[in-house]
Design a protein around this motif. Structure first.
Motif, PDB file in Angstrom:
ATOM      1  N   ALA A 191      30.013 -11.815 -21.336  1.00 34.22           N
ATOM      2  CA  ALA A 191      29.868 -12.549 -22.406  1.00 34.22           C
ATOM      3  C   ALA A 191      31.128 -12.202 -23.655  1.00 34.22           C
ATOM      4  CB  ALA A 191      28.687 -12.594 -23.143  1.00 34.22           C
ATOM      5  N   TYR A 192      31.481 -13.483 -24.239  1.00 35.81           N
ATOM      6  CA  TYR A 192      32.650 -13.240 -25.292  1.00 35.81           C
ATOM      7  C   TYR A 192      31.909 -13.415 -26.504  1.00 35.81           C
ATOM      8  CZ  TYR A 192      36.759 -14.070 -28.099  1.00 35.81           C
ATOM      9  OH  TYR A 192      37.665 -14.180 -29.043  1.00 35.81           O
ATOM     10  N   LEU A 193      32.098 -12.691 -27.515  1.00 40.86           N
ATOM     11  CA  LEU A 193      31.779 -12.967 -28.951  1.00 40.86           C
ATOM     12  C   LEU A 193      32.686 -13.183 -29.688  1.00 40.86           C
ATOM     13  CD1 LEU A 193      29.139  -9.988 -29.142  1.00 40.86           C
ATOM     14  CD2 LEU A 193      28.640 -12.629 -28.501  1.00 40.86           C
ATOM     15  N   SER A 194      32.549 -14.236 -30.598  1.00 38.30           N
ATOM     16  CA  SER A 194      33.574 -14.604 -31.807  1.00 38.30           C
ATOM     17  C   SER A 194      32.711 -14.454 -32.938  1.00 38.30           C
ATOM     18  CB  SER A 194      34.043 -16.027 -31.600  1.00 38.30           C
ATOM     19  OG  SER A 194      34.806 -16.313 -32.670  1.00 38.30           O
ATOM     20  N   TRP A 195      33.533 -13.878 -34.150  1.00 49.04           N
ATOM     21  CA  TRP A 195      33.079 -13.839 -35.441  1.00 49.04           C
ATOM     22  C   TRP A 195      33.162 -15.411 -36.007  1.00 49.04           C
ATOM     23  CZ3 TRP A 195      36.554  -8.954 -36.671  1.00 49.04           C
ATOM     24  CH2 TRP A 195      35.785  -7.958 -36.512  1.00 49.04           C
ATOM     25  N   GLY A 196      32.347 -15.768 -37.022  1.00 50.21           N
ATOM     26  CA  GLY A 196      32.031 -16.856 -37.338  1.00 50.21           C
ATOM     27  C   GLY A 196      33.347 -17.466 -38.075  1.00 50.21           C
ATOM     28  N   PRO A 199      34.551 -24.051 -36.795  1.00 49.79           N
ATOM     29  CA  PRO A 199      34.277 -24.588 -35.452  1.00 49.79           C
ATOM     30  C   PRO A 199      35.562 -24.836 -34.780  1.00 49.79           C
ATOM     31  CG  PRO A 199      32.749 -25.557 -36.778  1.00 49.79           C
ATOM     32  CD  PRO A 199      33.470 -24.844 -37.966  1.00 49.79           C
ATOM     33  N   ALA A 200      36.750 -25.427 -35.446  1.00 52.78           N
ATOM     34  CA  ALA A 200      37.771 -25.910 -34.640  1.00 52.78           C
ATOM     35  C   ALA A 200      38.530 -24.628 -34.109  1.00 52.78           C
ATOM     36  CB  ALA A 200      38.555 -26.599 -35.492  1.00 52.78           C
ATOM     37  N   GLN A 201      38.250 -23.350 -34.959  1.00 52.16           N
ATOM     38  CA  GLN A 201      39.027 -22.069 -34.718  1.00 52.16           C
ATOM     39  C   GLN A 201      38.095 -21.470 -33.518  1.00 52.16           C
ATOM     40  OE1 GLN A 201      39.834 -19.784 -37.868  1.00 52.16           O
ATOM     41  NE2 GLN A 201      40.819 -21.513 -39.239  1.00 52.16           N
ATOM     42  N   VAL A 202      36.987 -21.641 -33.449  1.00 54.70           N
ATOM     43  CA  VAL A 202      36.265 -21.115 -32.449  1.00 54.70           C
ATOM     44  C   VAL A 202      36.396 -21.643 -31.235  1.00 54.70           C
ATOM     45  CG1 VAL A 202      33.577 -20.686 -31.707  1.00 54.70           C
ATOM     46  CG2 VAL A 202      34.400 -20.148 -34.057  1.00 54.70           C
ATOM     47  N   ALA A 203      36.618 -23.252 -31.361  1.00 57.00           N
ATOM     48  CA  ALA A 203      36.403 -23.870 -29.972  1.00 57.00           C
ATOM     49  C   ALA A 203      38.106 -23.314 -29.342  1.00 57.00           C
ATOM     50  CB  ALA A 203      36.760 -25.401 -30.476  1.00 57.00           C
ATOM     51  N   GLU A 204      39.086 -23.098 -30.344  1.00 61.06           N
ATOM     52  CA  GLU A 204      40.394 -22.822 -29.571  1.00 61.06           C
ATOM     53  C   GLU A 204      40.170 -21.478 -28.808  1.00 61.06           C
ATOM     54  OE1 GLU A 204      43.259 -22.738 -32.744  1.00 61.06           O
ATOM     55  OE2 GLU A 204      43.268 -24.824 -33.047  1.00 61.06           O
ATOM     56  N   LYS A 205      39.411 -20.462 -29.414  1.00 63.85           N
ATOM     57  CA  LYS A 205      39.254 -19.138 -28.719  1.00 63.85           C
ATOM     58  C   LYS A 205      38.314 -19.605 -27.439  1.00 63.85           C
ATOM     59  CE  LYS A 205      38.374 -15.749 -31.621  1.00 63.85           C
ATOM     60  NZ  LYS A 205      37.787 -15.165 -32.622  1.00 63.85           N
ATOM     61  N   ILE A 206      37.403 -20.113 -27.415  1.00 66.49           N
ATOM     62  CA  ILE A 206      36.612 -20.400 -26.350  1.00 66.49           C
ATOM     63  C   ILE A 206      37.387 -20.964 -25.125  1.00 66.49           C
ATOM     64  CG2 ILE A 206      34.697 -21.516 -25.448  1.00 66.49           C
ATOM     65  CD1 ILE A 206      33.366 -21.145 -27.914  1.00 66.49           C
ATOM     66  N   ALA A 207      38.253 -21.674 -25.656  1.00 68.08           N
ATOM     67  CA  ALA A 207      38.855 -22.556 -24.518  1.00 68.08           C
ATOM     68  C   ALA A 207      39.862 -21.958 -23.882  1.00 68.08           C
ATOM     69  CB  ALA A 207      39.592 -23.866 -25.191  1.00 68.08           C
ATOM     70  N   PHE A 222      29.277 -17.433 -23.845  1.00 67.08           N
ATOM     71  CA  PHE A 222      29.923 -17.069 -25.285  1.00 67.08           C
ATOM     72  C   PHE A 222      28.855 -17.013 -26.383  1.00 67.08           C
ATOM     73  CE2 PHE A 222      33.029 -19.462 -22.512  1.00 67.08           C
ATOM     74  CZ  PHE A 222      33.987 -18.760 -22.681  1.00 67.08           C
ATOM     75  N   GLY A 223      29.423 -16.242 -27.363  1.00 71.18           N
ATOM     76  CA  GLY A 223      28.275 -15.939 -28.562  1.00 71.18           C
ATOM     77  C   GLY A 223      29.028 -16.137 -29.690  1.00 71.18           C
ATOM     78  N   LEU A 224      28.222 -16.293 -30.911  1.00 68.65           N
ATOM     79  CA  LEU A 224      28.687 -15.851 -32.248  1.00 68.65           C
ATOM     80  C   LEU A 224      28.096 -15.007 -33.123  1.00 68.65           C
ATOM     81  CD1 LEU A 224      30.970 -18.133 -33.590  1.00 68.65           C
ATOM     82  CD2 LEU A 224      28.763 -19.060 -34.468  1.00 68.65           C
ATOM     83  N   ARG A 225      28.871 -14.196 -33.818  1.00 67.33           N
ATOM     84  CA  ARG A 225      28.418 -13.226 -34.795  1.00 67.33           C
ATOM     85  C   ARG A 225      28.665 -13.700 -36.200  1.00 67.33           C
ATOM     86  NH1 ARG A 225      26.071 -10.623 -37.838  1.00 67.33           N
ATOM     87  NH2 ARG A 225      26.361  -8.574 -38.565  1.00 67.33           N
ATOM     88  N   LEU A 226      27.554 -14.216 -36.960  1.00 65.94           N
ATOM     89  CA  LEU A 226      27.742 -14.462 -38.375  1.00 65.94           C
ATOM     90  C   LEU A 226      26.321 -14.181 -39.071  1.00 65.94           C
ATOM     91  CD1 LEU A 226      27.797 -18.361 -38.769  1.00 65.94           C
ATOM     92  CD2 LEU A 226      26.508 -17.372 -36.910  1.00 65.94           C
ATOM     93  N   HIS A 227      26.329 -14.359 -40.339  1.00 65.35           N
ATOM     94  CA  HIS A 227      25.328 -14.190 -41.376  1.00 65.35           C
ATOM     95  C   HIS A 227      24.880 -15.486 -41.457  1.00 65.35           C
ATOM     96  CE1 HIS A 227      26.843 -10.011 -42.080  1.00 65.35           C
ATOM     97  NE2 HIS A 227      27.995 -10.645 -42.163  1.00 65.35           N
ATOM     98  N   ILE A 228      23.626 -15.547 -42.092  1.00 60.64           N
ATOM     99  CA  ILE A 228      22.695 -16.678 -42.327  1.00 60.64           C
ATOM    100  C   ILE A 228      22.212 -16.322 -43.917  1.00 60.64           C
ATOM    101  CG2 ILE A 228      20.666 -17.934 -41.901  1.00 60.64           C
ATOM    102  CD1 ILE A 228      22.880 -18.327 -39.824  1.00 60.64           C
ATOM    103  N   ILE A 229      22.167 -17.575 -44.609  1.00 63.62           N
ATOM    104  CA  ILE A 229      21.708 -17.470 -45.916  1.00 63.62           C
ATOM    105  C   ILE A 229      20.959 -18.943 -46.103  1.00 63.62           C
ATOM    106  CG2 ILE A 229      21.769 -17.484 -48.410  1.00 63.62           C
ATOM    107  CD1 ILE A 229      24.251 -15.965 -48.077  1.00 63.62           C
ATOM    108  N   ASN A 328      24.508 -17.798 -27.329  1.00 61.26           N
ATOM    109  CA  ASN A 328      24.073 -16.426 -28.021  1.00 61.26           C
ATOM    110  C   ASN A 328      24.395 -16.504 -29.148  1.00 61.26           C
ATOM    111  OD1 ASN A 328      23.137 -14.396 -25.469  1.00 61.26           O
ATOM    112  ND2 ASN A 328      24.597 -15.773 -24.854  1.00 61.26           N
ATOM    113  N   PHE A 329      23.559 -16.287 -30.350  1.00 63.18           N
ATOM    114  CA  PHE A 329      23.867 -15.993 -31.660  1.00 63.18           C
ATOM    115  C   PHE A 329      23.375 -14.815 -32.207  1.00 63.18           C
ATOM    116  CE2 PHE A 329      24.203 -20.528 -30.704  1.00 63.18           C
ATOM    117  CZ  PHE A 329      24.932 -21.156 -31.424  1.00 63.18           C
TER     118      PHE A 329
END
Length: 385
Positions: A191-196, A199-207, A222-229, A328-329
């Protein structure tokens, strides 16, 4: 979606960059968070690594017997551990947890910290060493006798006598933004994780990672690592974001940003570029994409962005990332105990969460004690909600 939470083994609190209402990362507090997250139905917890954190392996080991379903995403650091030692640790923790171990492969980081750990390899050499490390690690976990001599590593008659529960081994997660990191993920990871990032930048990395993996005949998650408020309204959520950084001063920001520049991590540089700090730290300056706020990254390394808004707003933004192929979030919020409940209570009902706890048959009574109104104690809350 599989929703993970975060164990703040470096400490916790209500405010970033301030000691006001700070909490130490002691075992009783981390136990509270782990038990709450386990009960609330999160998939697992990410345990960070580094010299500012308690050791991830020991923390996970201490919490295994105190939880039931929770998975532990633990840092596996080539260079800090030997391949054989890491294989034994992996097998033991996987067996003792009943197959609840996941591994977050960490190759890089702050150059000063790496030097303190005795790691002086160049950026690309660290990835070459990690490939050799994982080759030996996999062979040992598969029950094979290992004789190997590579550019960086040598093993003679290596053996592992106790196999892991998960076959062929616990899943490997990894995050990195350089070309070397993408190639490494494509060939070695599950699994590959990206920081938050937006979306357009994350899409480029995933592709890019997906294309590289397909060229090797492999498929990654694929997964994403970010904070939630998240709060009940957008206005309340943005007010909470402002509160989180209210005690940060310019000196603290400058010191943190200087430390980030020391890192040879491409991902850390990308995070720092999102944080446009200066005389104005308004929402407009830090909202780098709709509802994606870079205020956390003013003083925090690693994941520096947060989704901010009402449950409906945040759920919609998470769904946008899910449509890119992310399932994966890895989420977090300050303080982590209270925010674990808030995210589960406000967001889980709006998301396709695999491990959501079933509370349909729960019976809760509202107590009238001390209440001057009229409360029917015989009426379950579920019947009137």
């Amino acid at each position: 979606m599989k929703i993970f939470w975060f164990l703040p083994t470096q400490g916790d609190g209500r405010y970033l960059g301030a000691s006001k209402q700070a909490r130490p990362a002691d075992h009783p507090y981390l136990t509270q968070i782990a038990r709450a997250v386990d009960e609330l139905g999160y998939e697992g917890v990410l345990i960070p690594t580094g010299r500012t954190c308690e050791d991830a392996w020991i923390v996970a080991s201490s919490l295994v017997a105190l939880t039931q379903r929770l998975k532990f995403l633990v840092a596996l650091r080539p260079g800090v551990l030997t391949p054989a030692g890491a294989a034994r640790m992996t097998s033991t923790l996987d067996r003792f947890s009943g197959g609840r171990l996941l591994l977050n492969v960490v190759v890089g980081g702050d150059s000063a910290e790496l030097a303190g750990d005795g790691i002086f390899q160049s950026h690309d050499d660290r990835y070459q060493y990690a490939e050799e490390f994982l080759h030996i690690w996999r062979e040992l976990l598969a029950g094979r006798t290992v004789d190997f001599e590579g550019r960086h590593t040598r093993v003679e008659d290596g053996k592992l006598l106790f196999p892991p529960v998960q076959k062929p081994h616990p899943p490997l997660y990894f995050g990195g933004s350089s070309d070397a990191a993408h190639e490494f993920a494509a060939g070695e990871m599950d699994a590959y994780l990206s920081w938050g990032e937006p979306p357009a930048q994350v899409a480029e990395k995933i592709a890019d990672v997906r294309r590289r993996a397909e060229n090797k005949g492999r498929i990654l998650k694929f997964g994403l690592r970010l904070h939630i408020i998240v709060r009940e309204t957008d206005e309340e959520a943005w007010a909470a974001a402002d509160d989180l950084i209210q005690y940060i001063d310019d000196e603290a920001i400058a010191k943190a940003q200087q430390a980030f520049k020391r890192s040879d991590s491409v991902g850390q540089r990308r995070m720092a570029e999102l944080t446009r700090w200066g005389a104005s730290r308004s929402r407009e300056a830090l909202e780098v994409s709709p509802n994606l706020w870079a205020g956390v990254g003013l003083v925090r390394g690693g994941a520096g962005t947060a989704l901010v808004g009402s449950p409906e707003t945040v759920a919609a933004r998470l769904q946008e990332y899910a449509e890119l192929g992310i399932d994966n979030f890895v989420l977090s919020g300050y303080p982590h105990l209270e925010e674990a409940y808030r995210v589960a209570e406000l967001l889980f009902p709006l998301l396709p969460v695999d491990s959501k706890k079933d509370n349909d048959n729960a019976v809760i009574y509202m107590s009238p004690v001390g209440d001057t109104g009229h409360v029917d104690v015989a009426t379950p809350l579920a019947a009137v909600s």
